[in-house]
Design a protein around this motif. Sequence first.
Motif, PDB file in Angstrom:
ATOM      1  N   ALA A 131       7.995 -25.168 -39.191  1.00 22.00           N
ATOM      2  CA  ALA A 131       9.429 -24.987 -39.444  1.00 22.00           C
ATOM      3  C   ALA A 131      10.021 -24.006 -38.434  1.00 22.00           C
ATOM      4  O   ALA A 131      11.129 -24.220 -37.921  1.00 22.00           O
ATOM      5  CB  ALA A 131       9.675 -24.511 -40.871  1.00 22.00           C
ATOM      6  N   ALA A 132       9.289 -22.950 -38.113  1.00 24.20           N
ATOM      7  CA  ALA A 132       9.766 -21.976 -37.127  1.00 24.20           C
ATOM      8  C   ALA A 132       9.790 -22.585 -35.730  1.00 24.20           C
ATOM      9  O   ALA A 132      10.717 -22.331 -34.950  1.00 24.20           O
ATOM     10  CB  ALA A 132       8.886 -20.724 -37.159  1.00 24.20           C
ATOM     11  N   VAL A 133       8.793 -23.396 -35.406  1.00 23.71           N
ATOM     12  CA  VAL A 133       8.761 -24.080 -34.107  1.00 23.71           C
ATOM     13  C   VAL A 133       9.973 -24.997 -33.986  1.00 23.71           C
ATOM     14  O   VAL A 133      10.659 -25.017 -32.961  1.00 23.71           O
ATOM     15  CB  VAL A 133       7.434 -24.863 -33.941  1.00 23.71           C
ATOM     16  CG1 VAL A 133       7.501 -25.840 -32.769  1.00 23.71           C
ATOM     17  CG2 VAL A 133       6.270 -23.884 -33.774  1.00 23.71           C
ATOM     18  N   GLU A 134      10.258 -25.740 -35.032  1.00 21.43           N
ATOM     19  CA  GLU A 134      11.416 -26.632 -35.035  1.00 21.43           C
ATOM     20  C   GLU A 134      12.717 -25.839 -34.846  1.00 21.43           C
ATOM     21  O   GLU A 134      13.618 -26.271 -34.123  1.00 21.43           O
ATOM     22  CB  GLU A 134      11.449 -27.412 -36.348  1.00 21.43           C
ATOM     23  CG  GLU A 134      12.502 -28.481 -36.385  1.00 21.43           C
ATOM     24  CD  GLU A 134      12.420 -29.284 -37.671  1.00 21.43           C
ATOM     25  OE1 GLU A 134      12.637 -28.705 -38.758  1.00 21.43           O
ATOM     26  OE2 GLU A 134      12.133 -30.484 -37.587  1.00 21.43           O
ATOM     27  N   ALA A 135      12.813 -24.677 -35.460  1.00 21.36           N
ATOM     28  CA  ALA A 135      14.014 -23.842 -35.329  1.00 21.36           C
ATOM     29  C   ALA A 135      14.174 -23.345 -33.892  1.00 21.36           C
ATOM     30  O   ALA A 135      15.290 -23.337 -33.355  1.00 21.36           O
ATOM     31  CB  ALA A 135      13.954 -22.674 -36.307  1.00 21.36           C
ATOM     32  N   VAL A 136      13.077 -22.933 -33.263  1.00 18.15           N
ATOM     33  CA  VAL A 136      13.135 -22.491 -31.863  1.00 18.15           C
ATOM     34  C   VAL A 136      13.546 -23.667 -30.978  1.00 18.15           C
ATOM     35  O   VAL A 136      14.414 -23.532 -30.111  1.00 18.15           O
ATOM     36  CB  VAL A 136      11.785 -21.887 -31.412  1.00 18.15           C
ATOM     37  CG1 VAL A 136      11.774 -21.643 -29.905  1.00 18.15           C
ATOM     38  CG2 VAL A 136      11.485 -20.590 -32.165  1.00 18.15           C
ATOM     39  N   ALA A 137      12.940 -24.831 -31.187  1.00 16.51           N
ATOM     40  CA  ALA A 137      13.260 -26.013 -30.383  1.00 16.51           C
ATOM     41  C   ALA A 137      14.735 -26.386 -30.505  1.00 16.51           C
ATOM     42  O   ALA A 137      15.366 -26.778 -29.520  1.00 16.51           O
ATOM     43  CB  ALA A 137      12.383 -27.190 -30.806  1.00 16.51           C
ATOM     44  N   ALA A 138      15.302 -26.258 -31.686  1.00 13.61           N
ATOM     45  CA  ALA A 138      16.715 -26.605 -31.895  1.00 13.61           C
ATOM     46  C   ALA A 138      17.638 -25.715 -31.066  1.00 13.61           C
ATOM     47  O   ALA A 138      18.680 -26.169 -30.587  1.00 13.61           O
ATOM     48  CB  ALA A 138      17.071 -26.501 -33.375  1.00 13.61           C
ATOM     49  N   HIS A 182      16.075 -26.362 -26.897  1.00  9.25           N
ATOM     50  CA  HIS A 182      16.124 -27.726 -26.363  1.00  9.25           C
ATOM     51  C   HIS A 182      17.009 -28.641 -27.210  1.00  9.25           C
ATOM     52  O   HIS A 182      16.546 -29.667 -27.716  1.00  9.25           O
ATOM     53  CB  HIS A 182      14.709 -28.324 -26.319  1.00  9.25           C
ATOM     54  CG  HIS A 182      13.755 -27.602 -25.450  1.00  9.25           C
ATOM     55  ND1 HIS A 182      14.006 -27.301 -24.130  1.00  9.25           N
ATOM     56  CD2 HIS A 182      12.506 -27.117 -25.710  1.00  9.25           C
ATOM     57  CE1 HIS A 182      12.964 -26.670 -23.628  1.00  9.25           C
ATOM     58  NE2 HIS A 182      12.054 -26.540 -24.554  1.00  9.25           N
ATOM     59  N   PRO A 183      18.281 -28.334 -27.362  1.00  9.01           N
ATOM     60  CA  PRO A 183      19.115 -29.161 -28.236  1.00  9.01           C
ATOM     61  C   PRO A 183      19.245 -30.608 -27.750  1.00  9.01           C
ATOM     62  O   PRO A 183      19.450 -31.510 -28.542  1.00  9.01           O
ATOM     63  CB  PRO A 183      20.468 -28.457 -28.236  1.00  9.01           C
ATOM     64  CG  PRO A 183      20.479 -27.655 -26.982  1.00  9.01           C
ATOM     65  CD  PRO A 183      19.048 -27.256 -26.738  1.00  9.01           C
ATOM     66  N   GLY A 184      19.079 -30.856 -26.473  1.00  9.72           N
ATOM     67  CA  GLY A 184      19.198 -32.212 -25.946  1.00  9.72           C
ATOM     68  C   GLY A 184      17.903 -32.989 -25.918  1.00  9.72           C
ATOM     69  O   GLY A 184      17.878 -34.146 -25.499  1.00  9.72           O
ATOM     70  N   PHE A 185      16.811 -32.363 -26.343  1.00  5.14           N
ATOM     71  CA  PHE A 185      15.495 -33.009 -26.298  1.00  5.14           C
ATOM     72  C   PHE A 185      14.891 -33.047 -27.694  1.00  5.14           C
ATOM     73  O   PHE A 185      13.835 -32.478 -27.949  1.00  5.14           O
ATOM     74  CB  PHE A 185      14.547 -32.259 -25.358  1.00  5.14           C
ATOM     75  CG  PHE A 185      15.036 -32.175 -23.935  1.00  5.14           C
ATOM     76  CD1 PHE A 185      15.224 -33.322 -23.180  1.00  5.14           C
ATOM     77  CD2 PHE A 185      15.316 -30.953 -23.348  1.00  5.14           C
ATOM     78  CE1 PHE A 185      15.671 -33.249 -21.870  1.00  5.14           C
ATOM     79  CE2 PHE A 185      15.756 -30.872 -22.040  1.00  5.14           C
ATOM     80  CZ  PHE A 185      15.939 -32.029 -21.301  1.00  5.14           C
ATOM     81  N   ASP A 240       5.423 -28.545 -23.815  1.00  2.00           N
ATOM     82  CA  ASP A 240       6.625 -27.734 -23.977  1.00  2.00           C
ATOM     83  C   ASP A 240       6.262 -26.264 -24.084  1.00  2.00           C
ATOM     84  O   ASP A 240       5.237 -25.899 -24.655  1.00  2.00           O
ATOM     85  CB  ASP A 240       7.375 -28.155 -25.249  1.00  2.00           C
ATOM     86  CG  ASP A 240       8.785 -27.585 -25.341  1.00  2.00           C
ATOM     87  OD1 ASP A 240       9.286 -27.020 -24.341  1.00  2.00           O
ATOM     88  OD2 ASP A 240       9.389 -27.703 -26.414  1.00  2.00           O
ATOM     89  N   ILE A 241       7.107 -25.442 -23.519  1.00  3.94           N
ATOM     90  CA  ILE A 241       7.104 -24.008 -23.780  1.00  3.94           C
ATOM     91  C   ILE A 241       8.557 -23.639 -24.019  1.00  3.94           C
ATOM     92  O   ILE A 241       9.445 -24.070 -23.267  1.00  3.94           O
ATOM     93  CB  ILE A 241       6.476 -23.172 -22.649  1.00  3.94           C
ATOM     94  CG1 ILE A 241       6.457 -21.685 -23.029  1.00  3.94           C
ATOM     95  CG2 ILE A 241       7.151 -23.418 -21.327  1.00  3.94           C
ATOM     96  CD1 ILE A 241       5.644 -20.805 -22.112  1.00  3.94           C
ATOM     97  N   ALA A 242       8.816 -22.912 -25.082  1.00  5.55           N
ATOM     98  CA  ALA A 242      10.184 -22.549 -25.439  1.00  5.55           C
ATOM     99  C   ALA A 242      10.206 -21.153 -26.010  1.00  5.55           C
ATOM    100  O   ALA A 242       9.384 -20.813 -26.864  1.00  5.55           O
ATOM    101  CB  ALA A 242      10.739 -23.540 -26.457  1.00  5.55           C
ATOM    102  N   LEU A 243      11.117 -20.344 -25.524  1.00  5.88           N
ATOM    103  CA  LEU A 243      11.311 -18.992 -26.033  1.00  5.88           C
ATOM    104  C   LEU A 243      12.791 -18.802 -26.355  1.00  5.88           C
ATOM    105  O   LEU A 243      13.656 -19.202 -25.567  1.00  5.88           O
ATOM    106  CB  LEU A 243      10.894 -17.946 -25.000  1.00  5.88           C
ATOM    107  CG  LEU A 243       9.400 -17.818 -24.763  1.00  5.88           C
ATOM    108  CD1 LEU A 243       8.978 -18.717 -23.633  1.00  5.88           C
ATOM    109  CD2 LEU A 243       9.046 -16.393 -24.453  1.00  5.88           C
ATOM    110  N   LEU A 244      13.053 -18.201 -27.507  1.00  3.87           N
ATOM    111  CA  LEU A 244      14.429 -17.862 -27.841  1.00  3.87           C
ATOM    112  C   LEU A 244      14.985 -16.929 -26.777  1.00  3.87           C
ATOM    113  O   LEU A 244      14.230 -16.180 -26.140  1.00  3.87           O
ATOM    114  CB  LEU A 244      14.491 -17.206 -29.219  1.00  3.87           C
ATOM    115  CG  LEU A 244      14.172 -18.116 -30.397  1.00  3.87           C
ATOM    116  CD1 LEU A 244      14.132 -17.312 -31.706  1.00  3.87           C
ATOM    117  CD2 LEU A 244      15.188 -19.252 -30.506  1.00  3.87           C
TER     118      LEU A 244
END
Length: 163
Positions: A14-21, A24-27, A89-93
């Motif tokens: 759930a936290a990963v999904e929140a970071v991704a949103a 990466h809003p377009g992916f 993927d790598i994503a950081l707030l």
Amino acid sequence: MPESWRLMLPDDMAAVEAVAAVVHPGFFERTEVLTERLALYPEGCRVLERSGVVVGYLISHPWDDGAVPALDTFLHRLPEVPGTCYLHDIALLPEARRGGAGSQAVIELIDRAGRRFPSLSLVAVHGSAPFWERHGLRIEDRPELRAKLASYDENARYMRRIF
């Protein structure tokens, strides 16, 4: 604030999904797709925690060299003889991008991947190719990937580091 990378757990999704949103809003990718990546290759999935809160993640897995999995699709299985470690993927707030946490994760991934795979590959998006070049990856023009790369964005680039 203390922060550290640790192995991703199913409860982190759930936290990963929140970071991704945010990042990466377009992916868009369904939670089930990311959960499958974690189930198939848990040692390639990490989260960045700051004071007990997930502020970033990294998902990687073995894959076929020169191939790019389509976004939001299930892999079903990993190759028996992988040609690359694929950084999905790598994503950081935004608040986690200072201080080198992203580079730290990439350096650790390169170290792990270099012991097991012939290369590390990824699709660079959002103009991130210079970041990846600093970590030894190079853009490879692969005509067979052009249509798939265009589905990411017009500046998406396939990049690879050979070990």
